[in-house]
Design a protein around this motif. Structure first.
Motif, PDB file in Angstrom:
ATOM      1  N   THR A 172       0.864  -0.911   0.136  1.00  0.00           N
ATOM      2  CA  THR A 172      -0.307  -0.178   0.078  1.00  0.00           C
ATOM      3  C   THR A 172       0.982   1.273   0.318  1.00  0.00           C
ATOM      4  OG1 THR A 172      -0.391  -0.109   2.006  1.00  0.00           O
ATOM      5  CG2 THR A 172      -2.002  -1.099   1.806  1.00  0.00           C
TER       6      THR A 172
ATOM      7  N   VAL B 128       0.932   2.370  -2.885  1.00  0.00           N
ATOM      8  CA  VAL B 128       1.106   2.134  -3.929  1.00  0.00           C
ATOM      9  C   VAL B 128      -0.927   1.310  -4.167  1.00  0.00           C
ATOM     10  CG1 VAL B 128       1.209  -0.339  -4.981  1.00  0.00           C
ATOM     11  CG2 VAL B 128       2.999   1.302  -4.218  1.00  0.00           C
ATOM     12  N   ASN B 129      -1.623   1.053  -5.456  1.00  0.00           N
ATOM     13  CA  ASN B 129      -2.377   0.722  -5.791  1.00  0.00           C
ATOM     14  C   ASN B 129      -2.607  -1.017  -5.264  1.00  0.00           C
ATOM     15  OD1 ASN B 129      -5.301  -0.444  -5.312  1.00  0.00           O
ATOM     16  ND2 ASN B 129      -6.021   1.604  -7.930  1.00  0.00           N
TER      17      ASN B 129
ATOM     18  N   GLU C 225      -4.347  -3.401  -5.280  1.00  0.00           N
ATOM     19  CA  GLU C 225      -5.747  -4.005  -5.953  1.00  0.00           C
ATOM     20  C   GLU C 225      -6.331  -4.946  -5.448  1.00  0.00           C
ATOM     21  OE1 GLU C 225      -4.830  -3.884 -10.306  1.00  0.00           O
ATOM     22  OE2 GLU C 225      -2.821  -4.543  -9.658  1.00  0.00           O
TER      23      GLU C 225
ATOM     24  N   LYS D 294      -0.547   1.725  -9.199  1.00  0.00           N
ATOM     25  CA  LYS D 294      -0.210   0.019  -9.215  1.00  0.00           C
ATOM     26  C   LYS D 294       1.035  -0.226  -9.268  1.00  0.00           C
ATOM     27  CE  LYS D 294      -4.637  -0.454 -11.113  1.00  0.00           C
ATOM     28  NZ  LYS D 294      -4.693   0.375 -11.581  1.00  0.00           N
TER      29      LYS D 294
ATOM     30  N   GLU E  52       3.514   0.015 -11.947  1.00  0.00           N
ATOM     31  CA  GLU E  52       3.641   1.319 -12.691  1.00  0.00           C
ATOM     32  C   GLU E  52       5.111   2.443 -11.336  1.00  0.00           C
ATOM     33  OE1 GLU E  52      -0.465   3.630 -13.633  1.00  0.00           O
ATOM     34  OE2 GLU E  52      -0.655   2.061 -11.916  1.00  0.00           O
TER      35      GLU E  52
ATOM     36  N   GLU F 171       5.994  -9.087  -5.303  1.00  0.00           N
ATOM     37  CA  GLU F 171       5.186  -8.620  -6.280  1.00  0.00           C
ATOM     38  C   GLU F 171       5.723  -8.435  -7.610  1.00  0.00           C
ATOM     39  OE1 GLU F 171       2.479  -6.162  -6.269  1.00  0.00           O
ATOM     40  OE2 GLU F 171       2.482  -6.040  -3.341  1.00  0.00           O
TER      41      GLU F 171
END
Length: 453
Positions: free
Chosen positions: A20, A40-41, A43, A66, A69, A98
Protein backbone atom coordinates in the motif's frame (compact mmCIF):
# COMPACT_ATOMS: atom_id res chain seq x y z
CA UNK A 1 25.56 1.92 -1.08
CA UNK A 2 22.41 1.03 0.84
CA UNK A 3 18.71 1.13 -0.08
CA UNK A 4 17.00 1.61 3.29
CA UNK A 5 13.31 0.91 2.92
CA UNK A 6 10.00 0.29 4.63
CA UNK A 7 6.82 -1.19 3.19
CA UNK A 8 3.23 -1.00 4.40
CA UNK A 9 0.90 -3.77 3.23
CA UNK A 10 -2.77 -4.71 3.09
CA UNK A 11 -2.32 -7.49 5.66
CA UNK A 12 -3.96 -10.84 5.02
CA UNK A 13 -2.73 -14.36 4.34
CA UNK A 14 0.95 -15.12 3.97
CA UNK A 15 2.27 -14.27 0.45
CA UNK A 16 -1.14 -12.84 -0.53
CA UNK A 17 -0.48 -9.35 0.88
CA UNK A 18 -0.23 -6.33 -1.40
CA UNK A 19 1.90 -3.17 -0.99
CA UNK A 20 0.00 0.00 0.00
CA UNK A 21 3.00 2.31 0.54
CA UNK A 22 6.74 2.15 -0.04
CA UNK A 23 9.58 4.44 1.00
CA UNK A 24 13.21 3.94 -0.10
CA UNK A 25 16.14 6.12 0.96
CA UNK A 26 19.41 5.61 -0.92
CA UNK A 27 22.16 6.00 1.69
CA UNK A 28 25.90 6.18 0.97
CA UNK A 29 26.95 5.50 4.57
CA UNK A 30 26.90 9.20 5.43
CA UNK A 31 23.93 10.91 3.75
CA UNK A 32 20.72 10.19 1.88
CA UNK A 33 21.54 10.73 -1.80
CA UNK A 34 18.19 9.77 -3.37
CA UNK A 35 14.70 8.84 -2.27
CA UNK A 36 11.45 7.34 -3.55
CA UNK A 37 8.17 7.52 -1.59
CA UNK A 38 4.81 6.51 -3.00
CA UNK A 39 1.41 5.15 -2.14
CA UNK A 40 0.63 2.00 -4.16
CA UNK A 41 -2.74 0.66 -5.32
CA UNK A 42 -2.64 -3.02 -4.23
CA UNK A 43 -5.81 -3.89 -6.20
CA UNK A 44 -7.10 -5.80 -3.15
CA UNK A 45 -8.88 -4.48 -0.03
CA UNK A 46 -6.89 -3.43 3.05
CA UNK A 47 -7.56 -5.38 6.26
CA UNK A 48 -9.52 -3.22 8.78
CA UNK A 49 -6.86 -3.57 11.51
CA UNK A 50 -4.21 -2.27 9.06
CA UNK A 51 -6.36 0.79 8.26
CA UNK A 52 -6.49 1.58 12.00
CA UNK A 53 -2.73 1.01 12.37
CA UNK A 54 -1.47 3.01 9.37
CA UNK A 55 -4.33 5.39 8.59
CA UNK A 56 -4.12 4.30 4.93
CA UNK A 57 -7.56 3.39 3.58
CA UNK A 58 -8.90 2.03 0.29
CA UNK A 59 -10.17 5.44 -0.87
CA UNK A 60 -6.66 6.94 -0.59
CA UNK A 61 -5.27 4.29 -2.95
CA UNK A 62 -7.83 4.41 -5.78
CA UNK A 63 -5.80 6.93 -7.79
CA UNK A 64 -2.37 5.69 -6.59
CA UNK A 65 -0.07 3.96 -9.11
CA UNK A 66 -0.21 0.17 -9.28
CA UNK A 67 2.96 -1.76 -8.45
CA UNK A 68 3.90 -2.39 -12.09
CA UNK A 69 3.91 1.40 -12.60
CA UNK A 70 6.52 1.98 -9.86
CA UNK A 71 8.53 -1.24 -10.35
CA UNK A 72 11.05 0.38 -12.75
CA UNK A 73 11.81 3.20 -10.26
CA UNK A 74 12.32 0.64 -7.46
CA UNK A 75 14.79 -1.30 -9.62
CA UNK A 76 16.66 1.93 -10.49
CA UNK A 77 17.01 3.23 -6.92
CA UNK A 78 18.07 -0.17 -5.51
CA UNK A 79 20.56 -0.94 -8.30
CA UNK A 80 23.94 -1.90 -6.81
CA UNK A 81 22.60 -1.52 -3.27
CA UNK A 82 22.32 -3.67 -0.19
CA UNK A 83 18.66 -3.63 0.90
CA UNK A 84 18.35 -2.59 4.56
CA UNK A 85 15.14 -2.83 6.59
CA UNK A 86 13.92 -3.36 10.13
CA UNK A 87 12.85 -7.03 9.95
CA UNK A 88 14.34 -7.31 6.44
CA UNK A 89 12.92 -10.77 5.77
CA UNK A 90 9.39 -9.31 5.71
CA UNK A 91 10.00 -6.29 3.46
CA UNK A 92 12.30 -8.23 1.14
CA UNK A 93 9.81 -11.11 0.83
CA UNK A 94 6.98 -8.69 0.00
CA UNK A 95 9.08 -6.99 -2.70
CA UNK A 96 10.13 -10.33 -4.17
CA UNK A 97 6.51 -11.51 -4.21
CA UNK A 98 5.36 -8.38 -6.07
CA UNK A 99 8.15 -8.67 -8.64
CA UNK A 100 7.50 -12.40 -9.02
CA UNK A 101 3.89 -11.60 -9.96
CA UNK A 102 5.34 -9.47 -12.79
CA UNK A 103 7.60 -12.35 -13.89
CA UNK A 104 10.77 -10.57 -12.69
CA UNK A 105 13.36 -12.04 -10.30
CA UNK A 106 14.30 -9.38 -7.72
CA UNK A 107 17.48 -10.39 -5.88
CA UNK A 108 19.58 -8.24 -3.58
CA UNK A 109 21.87 -8.79 -0.60
CA UNK A 110 20.07 -7.77 2.59
CA UNK A 111 20.79 -6.46 6.06
CA UNK A 112 18.33 -6.59 8.95
CA UNK A 113 18.58 -3.82 11.53
CA UNK A 114 16.77 -6.02 14.09
CA UNK A 115 19.58 -8.58 13.94
CA UNK A 116 22.32 -5.93 13.86
CA UNK A 117 20.78 -4.12 16.83
CA UNK A 118 20.69 -7.31 18.91
CA UNK A 119 24.42 -7.81 18.23
CA UNK A 120 25.62 -4.21 18.46
CA UNK A 121 23.12 -2.79 20.97
CA UNK A 122 22.50 -5.66 23.40
CA UNK A 123 20.34 -5.45 26.52
CA UNK A 124 17.22 -3.71 25.21
CA UNK A 125 13.86 -5.00 26.42
CA UNK A 126 12.37 -4.75 22.92
CA UNK A 127 13.83 -4.48 19.43
CA UNK A 128 10.63 -3.31 17.74
CA UNK A 129 11.38 -0.17 15.74
CA UNK A 130 9.19 2.18 17.78
CA UNK A 131 10.45 1.07 21.19
CA UNK A 132 14.09 0.81 20.12
CA UNK A 133 14.37 4.28 18.57
CA UNK A 134 12.53 5.74 21.58
CA UNK A 135 15.05 4.06 23.92
CA UNK A 136 17.94 5.38 21.79
CA UNK A 137 16.53 8.92 21.65
CA UNK A 138 16.10 8.86 17.86
CA UNK A 139 13.30 11.24 16.78
CA UNK A 140 10.49 9.59 14.84
CA UNK A 141 7.54 10.99 12.90
CA UNK A 142 4.67 9.24 11.10
CA UNK A 143 4.94 5.90 12.92
CA UNK A 144 3.50 3.01 10.85
CA UNK A 145 3.83 5.05 7.65
CA UNK A 146 6.53 3.97 5.22
CA UNK A 147 8.39 7.31 5.04
CA UNK A 148 8.49 7.79 8.84
CA UNK A 149 9.57 4.22 9.59
CA UNK A 150 12.17 4.20 6.77
CA UNK A 151 13.73 7.48 7.95
CA UNK A 152 13.88 6.19 11.53
CA UNK A 153 15.64 3.08 10.14
CA UNK A 154 18.15 5.35 8.33
CA UNK A 155 19.02 7.07 11.62
CA UNK A 156 19.23 3.75 13.45
CA UNK A 157 21.44 2.26 10.73
CA UNK A 158 23.75 5.25 10.91
CA UNK A 159 24.17 4.60 14.63
CA UNK A 160 24.82 0.89 14.00
CA UNK A 161 27.53 1.66 11.44
CA UNK A 162 29.24 3.83 14.03
CA UNK A 163 28.98 1.08 16.65
CA UNK A 164 30.51 -1.54 14.34
CA UNK A 165 34.09 -0.41 14.81
CA UNK A 166 35.67 -3.62 13.53
CA UNK A 167 33.14 -3.95 10.67
CA UNK A 168 33.23 -7.73 11.22
CA UNK A 169 29.61 -8.05 12.37
CA UNK A 170 28.40 -5.89 9.50
CA UNK A 171 30.20 -8.00 6.91
CA UNK A 172 29.01 -11.27 8.38
CA UNK A 173 25.41 -10.02 8.57
CA UNK A 174 25.08 -9.43 4.83
CA UNK A 175 22.84 -12.08 3.37
CA UNK A 176 22.37 -12.94 -0.26
CA UNK A 177 18.75 -14.02 -0.03
CA UNK A 178 16.82 -13.55 3.18
CA UNK A 179 16.97 -13.53 6.98
CA UNK A 180 19.30 -16.13 8.49
CA UNK A 181 20.86 -17.18 5.22
CA UNK A 182 17.73 -18.44 3.50
CA UNK A 183 18.98 -19.75 0.16
CA UNK A 184 17.11 -19.84 -3.17
CA UNK A 185 16.65 -23.57 -2.57
CA UNK A 186 14.78 -22.88 0.67
CA UNK A 187 12.70 -20.17 -0.99
CA UNK A 188 11.67 -22.61 -3.71
CA UNK A 189 10.71 -25.21 -1.07
CA UNK A 190 8.54 -22.73 0.86
CA UNK A 191 6.93 -21.46 -2.35
CA UNK A 192 5.50 -24.92 -3.09
CA UNK A 193 3.91 -25.46 0.34
CA UNK A 194 0.22 -24.76 1.12
CA UNK A 195 -1.10 -22.33 3.74
CA UNK A 196 -3.28 -25.15 5.11
CA UNK A 197 -3.59 -27.26 8.28
CA UNK A 198 -1.63 -30.49 8.28
CA UNK A 199 1.64 -32.35 8.84
CA UNK A 200 4.96 -31.50 7.19
CA UNK A 201 8.01 -33.74 6.82
CA UNK A 202 11.52 -32.33 6.45
CA UNK A 203 13.93 -34.68 4.60
CA UNK A 204 17.70 -34.61 4.13
CA UNK A 205 19.43 -35.39 0.82
CA UNK A 206 19.27 -39.11 1.57
CA UNK A 207 15.50 -38.85 1.88
CA UNK A 208 15.60 -39.55 5.63
CA UNK A 209 13.14 -37.73 7.86
CA UNK A 210 14.94 -35.26 10.10
CA UNK A 211 11.88 -33.42 11.45
CA UNK A 212 8.10 -33.89 11.60
CA UNK A 213 5.78 -31.05 12.58
CA UNK A 214 2.17 -29.94 12.45
CA UNK A 215 0.70 -26.52 11.84
CA UNK A 216 -2.50 -24.68 11.03
CA UNK A 217 -0.43 -22.97 8.29
CA UNK A 218 2.22 -25.31 6.87
CA UNK A 219 3.88 -22.67 4.64
CA UNK A 220 4.20 -20.15 7.48
CA UNK A 221 5.56 -22.71 9.96
CA UNK A 222 8.19 -24.13 7.58
CA UNK A 223 9.23 -20.58 6.73
CA UNK A 224 9.81 -20.02 10.46
CA UNK A 225 12.15 -23.04 10.52
CA UNK A 226 14.04 -21.64 7.53
CA UNK A 227 14.41 -18.13 8.97
CA UNK A 228 14.88 -19.06 12.64
CA UNK A 229 18.16 -18.45 14.45
CA UNK A 230 18.04 -21.23 17.06
CA UNK A 231 20.58 -24.06 16.91
CA UNK A 232 17.91 -26.53 15.76
CA UNK A 233 16.64 -24.19 13.01
CA UNK A 234 20.15 -23.61 11.70
CA UNK A 235 20.83 -27.36 11.59
CA UNK A 236 17.58 -27.95 9.71
CA UNK A 237 18.49 -25.16 7.24
CA UNK A 238 21.86 -26.82 6.61
CA UNK A 239 20.50 -30.33 6.12
CA UNK A 240 17.11 -29.91 4.44
CA UNK A 241 16.78 -31.25 0.91
CA UNK A 242 13.02 -31.23 0.47
CA UNK A 243 9.78 -30.88 2.46
CA UNK A 244 6.72 -33.03 1.88
CA UNK A 245 3.36 -32.57 3.54
CA UNK A 246 -0.08 -34.01 4.16
CA UNK A 247 -3.13 -31.81 4.60
CA UNK A 248 -5.52 -32.85 7.38
CA UNK A 249 -8.00 -29.98 7.60
CA UNK A 250 -8.59 -30.95 11.23
CA UNK A 251 -6.00 -29.75 13.76
CA UNK A 252 -6.91 -32.66 16.06
CA UNK A 253 -5.94 -35.20 13.37
CA UNK A 254 -2.72 -33.25 12.73
CA UNK A 255 -1.85 -33.48 16.45
CA UNK A 256 -2.61 -37.21 16.58
CA UNK A 257 -0.63 -37.97 13.41
CA UNK A 258 2.33 -35.87 14.55
CA UNK A 259 2.49 -37.70 17.90
CA UNK A 260 2.34 -41.17 16.34
CA UNK A 261 4.69 -40.54 13.44
CA UNK A 262 7.37 -38.97 15.63
CA UNK A 263 7.31 -42.07 17.86
CA UNK A 264 7.51 -44.40 14.85
CA UNK A 265 10.11 -42.54 12.74
CA UNK A 266 12.16 -40.96 15.57
CA UNK A 267 13.45 -37.97 13.51
CA UNK A 268 16.74 -36.62 14.82
CA UNK A 269 15.40 -33.09 15.50
CA UNK A 270 12.22 -34.27 17.27
CA UNK A 271 14.11 -35.68 20.27
CA UNK A 272 11.98 -33.91 22.89
CA UNK A 273 8.72 -35.14 21.37
CA UNK A 274 9.70 -38.81 21.29
CA UNK A 275 8.82 -38.93 24.97
CA UNK A 276 5.43 -38.08 26.41
CA UNK A 277 4.32 -34.48 25.92
CA UNK A 278 2.25 -34.49 29.09
CA UNK A 279 4.32 -33.99 32.22
CA UNK A 280 1.48 -33.06 34.62
CA UNK A 281 -1.71 -34.98 35.42
CA UNK A 282 -4.89 -34.76 37.50
CA UNK A 283 -5.42 -37.59 40.01
CA UNK A 284 -8.41 -38.28 42.30
CA UNK A 285 -7.23 -38.39 45.94
CA UNK A 286 -9.59 -38.85 48.92
CA UNK A 287 -8.64 -36.60 51.85
CA UNK A 288 -8.91 -37.39 55.59
CA UNK A 289 -12.49 -36.09 55.67
CA UNK A 290 -13.64 -38.33 52.81
CA UNK A 291 -13.82 -35.64 50.10
CA UNK A 292 -12.26 -36.46 46.70
CA UNK A 293 -9.61 -33.89 45.79
CA UNK A 294 -8.57 -33.30 42.18
CA UNK A 295 -4.82 -33.23 42.73
CA UNK A 296 -2.42 -31.78 40.12
CA UNK A 297 0.82 -33.79 40.27
CA UNK A 298 3.83 -34.75 38.17
CA UNK A 299 2.77 -37.57 35.85
CA UNK A 300 3.27 -41.02 37.41
CA UNK A 301 2.83 -43.94 35.02
CA UNK A 302 2.02 -46.26 37.94
CA UNK A 303 -1.14 -44.32 38.78
CA UNK A 304 -4.30 -43.83 36.74
CA UNK A 305 -4.81 -40.17 35.88
CA UNK A 306 -8.07 -38.51 34.85
CA UNK A 307 -6.45 -36.19 32.30
CA UNK A 308 -2.99 -34.72 31.61
CA UNK A 309 -1.37 -31.41 30.73
CA UNK A 310 1.82 -30.28 29.00
CA UNK A 311 2.70 -27.76 31.75
CA UNK A 312 1.79 -27.01 35.36
CA UNK A 313 0.29 -23.65 34.31
CA UNK A 314 -1.99 -25.32 31.78
CA UNK A 315 -3.02 -27.77 34.51
CA UNK A 316 -3.80 -25.01 37.03
CA UNK A 317 -5.80 -23.02 34.49
CA UNK A 318 -7.83 -26.11 33.60
CA UNK A 319 -8.37 -27.02 37.26
CA UNK A 320 -9.79 -23.56 38.02
CA UNK A 321 -12.25 -23.98 35.13
CA UNK A 322 -13.19 -27.53 36.20
CA UNK A 323 -13.71 -26.37 39.79
CA UNK A 324 -16.06 -23.62 38.62
CA UNK A 325 -17.90 -25.75 36.06
CA UNK A 326 -18.68 -28.62 38.46
CA UNK A 327 -19.22 -26.39 41.54
CA UNK A 328 -16.28 -27.90 43.40
CA UNK A 329 -14.20 -26.36 46.17
CA UNK A 330 -10.97 -24.45 45.46
CA UNK A 331 -9.57 -25.30 48.90
CA UNK A 332 -10.18 -29.06 48.51
CA UNK A 333 -8.60 -28.98 45.03
CA UNK A 334 -5.48 -27.22 46.37
CA UNK A 335 -6.12 -23.92 44.58
CA UNK A 336 -6.74 -21.81 47.71
CA UNK A 337 -4.63 -22.21 50.84
CA UNK A 338 -6.46 -21.35 54.06
CA UNK A 339 -7.23 -22.78 57.49
CA UNK A 340 -10.86 -21.69 57.18
CA UNK A 341 -13.42 -21.56 54.36
CA UNK A 342 -12.33 -20.82 50.79
CA UNK A 343 -12.80 -17.46 49.09
CA UNK A 344 -15.67 -18.76 46.93
CA UNK A 345 -17.62 -19.66 50.09
CA UNK A 346 -17.29 -16.08 51.30
CA UNK A 347 -18.92 -14.79 48.10
CA UNK A 348 -21.56 -17.56 48.20
CA UNK A 349 -20.19 -19.48 45.17
CA UNK A 350 -19.13 -22.54 47.20
CA UNK A 351 -21.56 -24.59 49.28
CA UNK A 352 -19.12 -25.16 52.12
CA UNK A 353 -17.50 -28.55 51.49
CA UNK A 354 -14.28 -26.95 52.72
CA UNK A 355 -15.80 -26.54 56.21
CA UNK A 356 -17.99 -29.65 56.18
CA UNK A 357 -21.32 -27.98 55.42
CA UNK A 358 -22.20 -30.62 52.79
CA UNK A 359 -21.55 -34.33 53.05
CA UNK A 360 -18.63 -36.04 51.28
CA UNK A 361 -21.16 -38.19 49.39
CA UNK A 362 -22.97 -35.18 47.89
CA UNK A 363 -19.69 -33.45 46.99
CA UNK A 364 -18.07 -36.60 45.60
CA UNK A 365 -21.02 -37.15 43.24
CA UNK A 366 -20.06 -33.93 41.46
CA UNK A 367 -16.40 -34.96 41.32
CA UNK A 368 -17.45 -38.33 39.90
CA UNK A 369 -19.51 -36.60 37.21
CA UNK A 370 -16.36 -34.80 36.06
CA UNK A 371 -14.34 -38.04 36.14
CA UNK A 372 -17.00 -39.91 34.15
CA UNK A 373 -17.12 -37.17 31.52
CA UNK A 374 -13.35 -37.29 31.04
CA UNK A 375 -12.64 -41.01 31.14
CA UNK A 376 -12.27 -42.92 27.91
CA UNK A 377 -13.16 -46.27 29.44
CA UNK A 378 -16.34 -47.70 27.88
CA UNK A 379 -16.83 -44.56 25.74
CA UNK A 380 -18.07 -45.00 22.18
CA UNK A 381 -18.04 -41.79 20.18
CA UNK A 382 -17.24 -40.28 16.82
CA UNK A 383 -15.70 -36.81 16.78
CA UNK A 384 -16.72 -34.96 13.62
CA UNK A 385 -14.73 -31.94 12.46
CA UNK A 386 -13.71 -30.11 9.30
CA UNK A 387 -11.99 -31.96 6.47
CA UNK A 388 -9.49 -31.00 3.79
CA UNK A 389 -12.07 -29.17 1.68
CA UNK A 390 -15.45 -27.48 2.16
CA UNK A 391 -17.28 -30.61 0.99
CA UNK A 392 -15.37 -32.96 3.29
CA UNK A 393 -15.51 -33.83 6.98
CA UNK A 394 -13.12 -35.72 9.24
CA UNK A 395 -13.97 -38.33 11.88
CA UNK A 396 -12.02 -39.65 14.88
CA UNK A 397 -13.32 -42.99 16.18
CA UNK A 398 -13.21 -43.98 19.87
CA UNK A 399 -14.64 -47.42 20.62
CA UNK A 400 -14.86 -48.95 24.10
CA UNK A 401 -12.55 -46.19 25.30
CA UNK A 402 -9.91 -47.04 22.68
CA UNK A 403 -8.79 -44.59 19.99
CA UNK A 404 -9.13 -46.55 16.73
CA UNK A 405 -8.04 -43.99 14.15
CA UNK A 406 -9.40 -41.35 11.79
CA UNK A 407 -10.89 -40.96 8.33
CA UNK A 408 -12.27 -38.38 5.90
CA UNK A 409 -15.72 -38.59 4.35
CA UNK A 410 -18.19 -36.68 2.23
CA UNK A 411 -21.22 -38.99 2.43
CA UNK A 412 -23.45 -39.03 5.51
CA UNK A 413 -24.06 -42.77 5.49
CA UNK A 414 -20.40 -43.33 6.22
CA UNK A 415 -20.75 -41.94 9.73
CA UNK A 416 -24.26 -43.08 10.63
CA UNK A 417 -23.21 -46.64 9.87
CA UNK A 418 -20.40 -47.61 12.29
CA UNK A 419 -19.59 -50.74 10.27
CA UNK A 420 -18.84 -48.66 7.20
CA UNK A 421 -16.82 -46.22 9.34
CA UNK A 422 -14.69 -49.09 10.67
CA UNK A 423 -13.89 -50.05 7.08
CA UNK A 424 -12.71 -46.61 5.99
CA UNK A 425 -10.86 -45.71 9.21
CA UNK A 426 -7.08 -45.28 9.05
CA UNK A 427 -5.87 -47.34 12.05
CA UNK A 428 -3.71 -45.54 14.62
CA UNK A 429 -2.02 -46.53 17.87
CA UNK A 430 -3.94 -46.10 21.11
CA UNK A 431 -1.71 -44.91 23.94
CA UNK A 432 -1.62 -42.50 26.86
CA UNK A 433 -0.62 -39.56 24.66
CA UNK A 434 -3.48 -40.03 22.19
CA UNK A 435 -6.01 -40.00 25.03
CA UNK A 436 -4.50 -36.81 26.42
CA UNK A 437 -4.29 -35.13 23.01
CA UNK A 438 -7.99 -35.82 22.38
CA UNK A 439 -9.06 -34.74 25.88
CA UNK A 440 -6.88 -31.63 25.76
CA UNK A 441 -8.12 -30.64 22.32
CA UNK A 442 -11.79 -31.06 23.25
CA UNK A 443 -11.17 -29.08 26.43
CA UNK A 444 -9.83 -26.09 24.47
CA UNK A 445 -11.60 -26.24 21.11
CA UNK A 446 -15.05 -26.72 19.66
CA UNK A 447 -15.58 -29.42 17.05
CA UNK A 448 -18.51 -29.71 14.65
CA UNK A 449 -20.19 -32.47 16.66
CA UNK A 450 -19.63 -35.56 18.79
CA UNK A 451 -21.81 -38.60 18.02
CA UNK A 452 -22.14 -41.20 20.83
CA UNK A 453 -23.04 -44.77 19.80
Amino acid sequence: MYAILDIETTGGQYNEEGITEIAIYKFDGHDVVDQFISLVNPEIPIQPFVVKLTGINNAMLRSAPKFYEVAKRIIEITEGCIVVAHNASFDYRILQTEFRRLGFKFQKPTLCTVELSKKLLPGHASYSLGKLVRALGIPMADRHRASGDAMATVKLFKMLLAKDVEKEILKSSVKTEIKSGMSPKLLDIVENLPSKTGIYYIHNEKGDLIYIGKSKNIKKRVNQHFTGTSRKCKKIQMEVYTVTYEETGSELIALLKESEEIKINKPIYNRAQRKTLFQWALYPVKNDNGYICLSLQKTDGRKKEITSFSSIQEGKNALFKITDQYHLCQKINGLYETQNSCFKYKIKECDGACIGEISPEEYNDRVQEFIDNNEFESQNRIIIDRGRSLEERSAVLIENGIYKGYCFFDLNYQITNVEVLRNIIIPMQNNRDTKNIINGYLRKHKVMKIIPF
